[in-house]
Design a protein around this motif. Structure first.
Motif, short mmCIF file in Angstrom:
data_model
loop_
_atom_site.label_atom_id
_atom_site.label_comp_id
_atom_site.label_asym_id
_atom_site.label_seq_id
_atom_site.Cartn_x
_atom_site.Cartn_y
_atom_site.Cartn_z
N SER A 73 45.72 -19.82 -13.25
CA SER A 73 46.35 -18.70 -12.55
C SER A 73 46.07 -17.43 -13.34
O SER A 73 45.53 -17.50 -14.45
CB SER A 73 47.86 -18.93 -12.45
OG SER A 73 48.41 -18.86 -13.76
N GLU A 74 46.43 -16.28 -12.77
CA GLU A 74 46.19 -15.03 -13.48
C GLU A 74 46.98 -15.02 -14.79
O GLU A 74 46.51 -14.53 -15.83
CB GLU A 74 46.60 -13.83 -12.63
CG GLU A 74 45.82 -13.79 -11.31
CD GLU A 74 45.47 -12.40 -10.84
OE1 GLU A 74 45.76 -11.42 -11.56
OE2 GLU A 74 44.89 -12.30 -9.74
N ALA A 75 48.19 -15.59 -14.72
CA ALA A 75 49.01 -15.61 -15.93
C ALA A 75 48.50 -16.64 -16.95
O ALA A 75 48.63 -16.45 -18.15
CB ALA A 75 50.46 -15.94 -15.55
N MET A 76 47.90 -17.68 -16.42
CA MET A 76 47.48 -18.79 -17.28
C MET A 76 46.06 -19.21 -16.92
O MET A 76 45.84 -20.28 -16.37
CB MET A 76 48.44 -19.97 -17.04
CG MET A 76 48.32 -21.09 -18.02
SD MET A 76 49.29 -20.76 -19.50
CE MET A 76 50.72 -21.80 -19.15
N PRO A 77 45.07 -18.35 -17.20
CA PRO A 77 43.70 -18.65 -16.78
C PRO A 77 43.12 -19.84 -17.53
O PRO A 77 43.61 -20.21 -18.60
CB PRO A 77 42.92 -17.37 -17.12
CG PRO A 77 43.74 -16.62 -18.10
CD PRO A 77 45.16 -17.07 -17.96
N ALA A 78 42.09 -20.44 -16.90
CA ALA A 78 41.36 -21.53 -17.57
C ALA A 78 40.18 -20.90 -18.30
O ALA A 78 39.37 -20.20 -17.69
CB ALA A 78 40.87 -22.54 -16.54
N TYR A 79 40.08 -21.11 -19.57
CA TYR A 79 38.97 -20.57 -20.37
C TYR A 79 37.80 -21.54 -20.27
O TYR A 79 37.96 -22.74 -20.44
CB TYR A 79 39.39 -20.37 -21.82
CG TYR A 79 40.38 -19.23 -21.95
CD1 TYR A 79 39.92 -17.92 -22.22
CD2 TYR A 79 41.74 -19.44 -21.78
CE1 TYR A 79 40.82 -16.88 -22.31
CE2 TYR A 79 42.64 -18.40 -21.85
CZ TYR A 79 42.18 -17.12 -22.13
OH TYR A 79 43.06 -16.08 -22.21
N LEU A 134 40.68 -17.58 -12.82
CA LEU A 134 42.04 -17.15 -12.49
C LEU A 134 42.69 -17.95 -11.36
O LEU A 134 43.84 -17.73 -11.02
CB LEU A 134 42.03 -15.66 -12.11
CG LEU A 134 41.31 -14.73 -13.10
CD1 LEU A 134 41.28 -13.30 -12.57
CD2 LEU A 134 41.97 -14.78 -14.48
N ARG A 135 41.91 -18.81 -10.73
CA ARG A 135 42.43 -19.62 -9.62
C ARG A 135 41.80 -21.00 -9.68
O ARG A 135 40.62 -21.11 -10.02
CB ARG A 135 42.00 -19.02 -8.28
CG ARG A 135 42.84 -17.89 -7.81
CD ARG A 135 42.62 -17.73 -6.32
NE ARG A 135 43.14 -16.46 -5.88
CZ ARG A 135 43.16 -16.06 -4.62
NH1 ARG A 135 42.66 -16.85 -3.67
NH2 ARG A 135 43.66 -14.91 -4.29
N PRO A 136 42.50 -22.01 -9.26
CA PRO A 136 41.89 -23.35 -9.23
C PRO A 136 40.96 -23.50 -8.02
O PRO A 136 41.13 -22.80 -7.02
CB PRO A 136 43.09 -24.29 -9.09
CG PRO A 136 44.13 -23.46 -8.41
CD PRO A 136 43.91 -22.03 -8.82
N VAL A 137 39.96 -24.36 -8.13
CA VAL A 137 39.17 -24.76 -6.95
C VAL A 137 39.29 -26.26 -6.79
O VAL A 137 39.47 -26.99 -7.77
CB VAL A 137 37.67 -24.39 -7.10
CG1 VAL A 137 37.42 -22.94 -6.76
CG2 VAL A 137 37.12 -24.74 -8.47
N ALA A 138 39.19 -26.70 -5.53
CA ALA A 138 39.23 -28.13 -5.24
C ALA A 138 37.82 -28.70 -5.36
O ALA A 138 36.85 -27.96 -5.22
CB ALA A 138 39.77 -28.36 -3.84
#
Lengths: 414, 414
Positions: A73-79, A134-138
């Protein structure tokens, strides 16, 4: 033979005629796909391979293992670490590992290990080695899978389909550049009448130029067939019999126009009967214009004897010849995909009609402030200009005495 | 240039583009009428003579002076002397006097003095010299007057009319066998994309075959224009700029398909801007599929930059290219005569859509017991087979969030 005294309904007559046609298909030929629009496919076409042959991105972005983005998420992005960018039209030369992402263009090939693409919009670049998602993808998101467009062996186009632009595009996509189609049926057009002279001639007293062979020729082309104008022939048994027999041997259907004067129609009926079986199927239809029409089949070849009036020729073509030519062409089409374009309008004036015949009225369309109106075109059915002035026709059903001003009508456009 | 950030409505974009087209007509050429169906007439065609050139009977019967039949009835028939019979295609060699009648076939020429025809049905023969007329006829009854079909000098076909079968028949009727038509505009088709290979090739890893140039080519032919497939070009400024400039010099419109990856669209926009004025008119449309489309005009020549997805190509052609090609072809047509065939159906399931864009949804038609249903074809717009499976499209308007199962829809057929 039916009709004459008790004339037939048009629909019943057409079905009778069709029942007497042999169930055969036209000869086939090979054509290049770019020459095939409008032709009729004579074989089921199936895909020889998977289309596409690899998983492709549908967006510009970063390809990833979807599981690495879960919860982002924007608050908790995946690096994510960056692998090298994937170029258009090239195989990615590496396997994507967990925790890695690779830039990919729309249409680019996913590397092994990747199963989704994150759009650029949902990524922030940290440096040349790392991004934030910033967002997950399926899994499968923004990806066209191998074989998703067409699987190997999947039927793309069915036998009997008239080829549309997209059908040709699909063939190109799977590498099929030559296909088998049906030959277009050829239709002999025979003009009769002692008063008829060629369009190039100056008519003498009492003579008129041939209109119907041009009218028919253009309509038959529109129907996807090859018109063959055989010429103008005198209303004479031997002459007409000879040209009809010749045409039976070198064409797939025959249309005879004219010969409406007393006795001549009967003569044409006799010639059709004597030319072979079953001969005349009906003579006379509860149709206006077009009542004196003859429909026959001779040794599997449909033969139409049309009245000489251009408006009758036009209606008889629409109601009888066009559907028969479609069958001869090998077209198998859902019924609601056939037929002409229609527009809705309101009738501009009362028109009367006799019960017991289906009347086709030529109309002009007129746009007024309150919508579209269908204005009947006055004039005898022998006048070609009534067809020229008209935009289409409306039908007054068999069981009606006429129609009233303001009634909604479907105008079948020419 | 408009669009991009704040994308344009499709209708506004089209009108902007049209406003930037020069008002010129294509070059003209002569064609024989039998080769002219579907072509666009470049001159008003007027009748050089009266059609027919003489008064003709529309029935089989007896020609008379109408006044001689006034008051006739079965109880009180009018007795008439017989003149010699009139033959088909010949001038009657006599003047009809009062009290006389002459046998005449349908299409026969009325003799001088005669002004009406009594049908056979309303006549009883007494002997070879005399008949009884059982009903009165009005002057002109059962007669086509000289010039009634077309008067000398009357305009038959207007400039800008696409020639229909009856228009060609009318020309034949007045002896016009060669007419002037507009040349068909030629349209260059440029395929771009580093991943695209010809349909004949076996694609390597990451490559796909060219679908769009075949799809476009067939659609452009359907629009009455001449498609010229220029080939497949790499997404490279110099290469694309060169082929676009060449096409500006040898065609009447240009369609560029593909190049949807980051930067390439902007590059195509830049090339169009640098090629001449006014350049790009819009970039981005509130349309799905088709959003990233570019519309431009360079020195009077329309240039379209289409996204690479086949479904987008099809919709962009329908909404932008087809109307523009119609203008370039010189067609002047009432607006309600243009457009595609539609059928009414009901939507088979809910579909969602974003407000603020016009969405075109591919549908299959399905005939069920309770009527025709439009079944949305699932699948990404990059899949050519979604177009192949579909029978047509429905439109979800700009201001709607979607449509509900059971809603009536107009399906625009392919």
């Amino acid at each position: 033979m039916l009709g004459r005294g008790n004339v037939l309904d048009a629909e019943i007559a057409l079905q009778l005629l069709i029942k007497n046609l042999p169930s055969k298909t036209p000869p086939e030929k090979d054509v290049r796909i770019e020459d095939s629009p409008g032709m009729v496919c004579s074989q089921d076409i199936s895909s020889p391979e998977d289309l596409p042959s690899f998983a492709r991105s549908t967006v510009d972005g970063y390809t990833v293992k979807a599981e690495d983005t879960f919860g982002a998420s924007e608050a908790m992005p995946a690096y994510m670490n960056l692998s090298r960018e994937i170029l258009m039209g090239e195989r990615a030369g590496f396997r994507l590992s967990n925790g890695y992402a690779a830039g990919i263009p729309t249409g680019g090939m996913l590397p092994e290990g990747a199963d989704a693409v994150v759009m650029f919009e949902y990524v922030q670049t940290i440096d040349e080695k790392m991004i934030e998602v910033l967002r997950p993808v399926a899994p499968g998101e923004n990806v066209i899978q191998a074989g998703e467009d067409a699987g190997k062996g999947e039927i793309l186009i069915k036998r009997g389909q008239r080829l549309r632009p997209q059908d040709i595009g699909a063939c190109a996509g799977v590498g099929i550049t030559v296909i088998q189609v049906y030959e277009r049926p050829s239709v002999s057009i025979i003009s009769t009448g002692d008063e008829i002279v060629p369009a190039e001639s100056k008519p003498g007293a009492g003579q008129v130029r041939d209109i119907n062979s041009y009218l028919l020729s253009a309509m038959i082309s529109e129907s996807g067939c090859i018109p063959v104008r055989k010429g103008i022939f005198r209303d004479d048994y031997k002459t007409l019999s000879a040209v009809i027999k010749e045409s039976l041997s070198d064409s797939d259907a025959i249309v005879i126009s004219g010969g409406t004067s007393v006795g001549v129609k009967d003569m044409i009926g006799r010639i059709i009967d004597e030319a072979g079986d079953p001969g005349v199927i009906f003579h006379g239809i509860s149709l206006k214009p077009g009542k004196p029409m003859i429909g026959g089949v001779v040794e599997g070849i449909p033969v139409f004897g049309l009245p000489g009036h251009p408006a009758a020729v036009s209606i008889c073509h629409e109601i009888f010849i066009r559907p028969v030519l479609k069958i001869l062409s090998g077209v198998k089409e859902k019924i609601y995909l056939s037929g002409r374009r229609t527009v809705k309008a309101r009738l501009s004036k009362n028109i009367s009609s006799s019960q017991g015949r289906e009347e086709h009225v030529r109309v002009m369309l007129e746009k007024r402030d309150d919508g579209l109106w269908a204005v009947p075109v006055l004039g005898k059915s022998g006048l070609i200009t009534t067809l020229v002035r008209a935009d289409g026709t409306i039908v007054i059903a068999l069981n009606r005495n006429g129609m009233e001003k303001g009634e909604p009508v479907d105008v079948r456009l020419f």
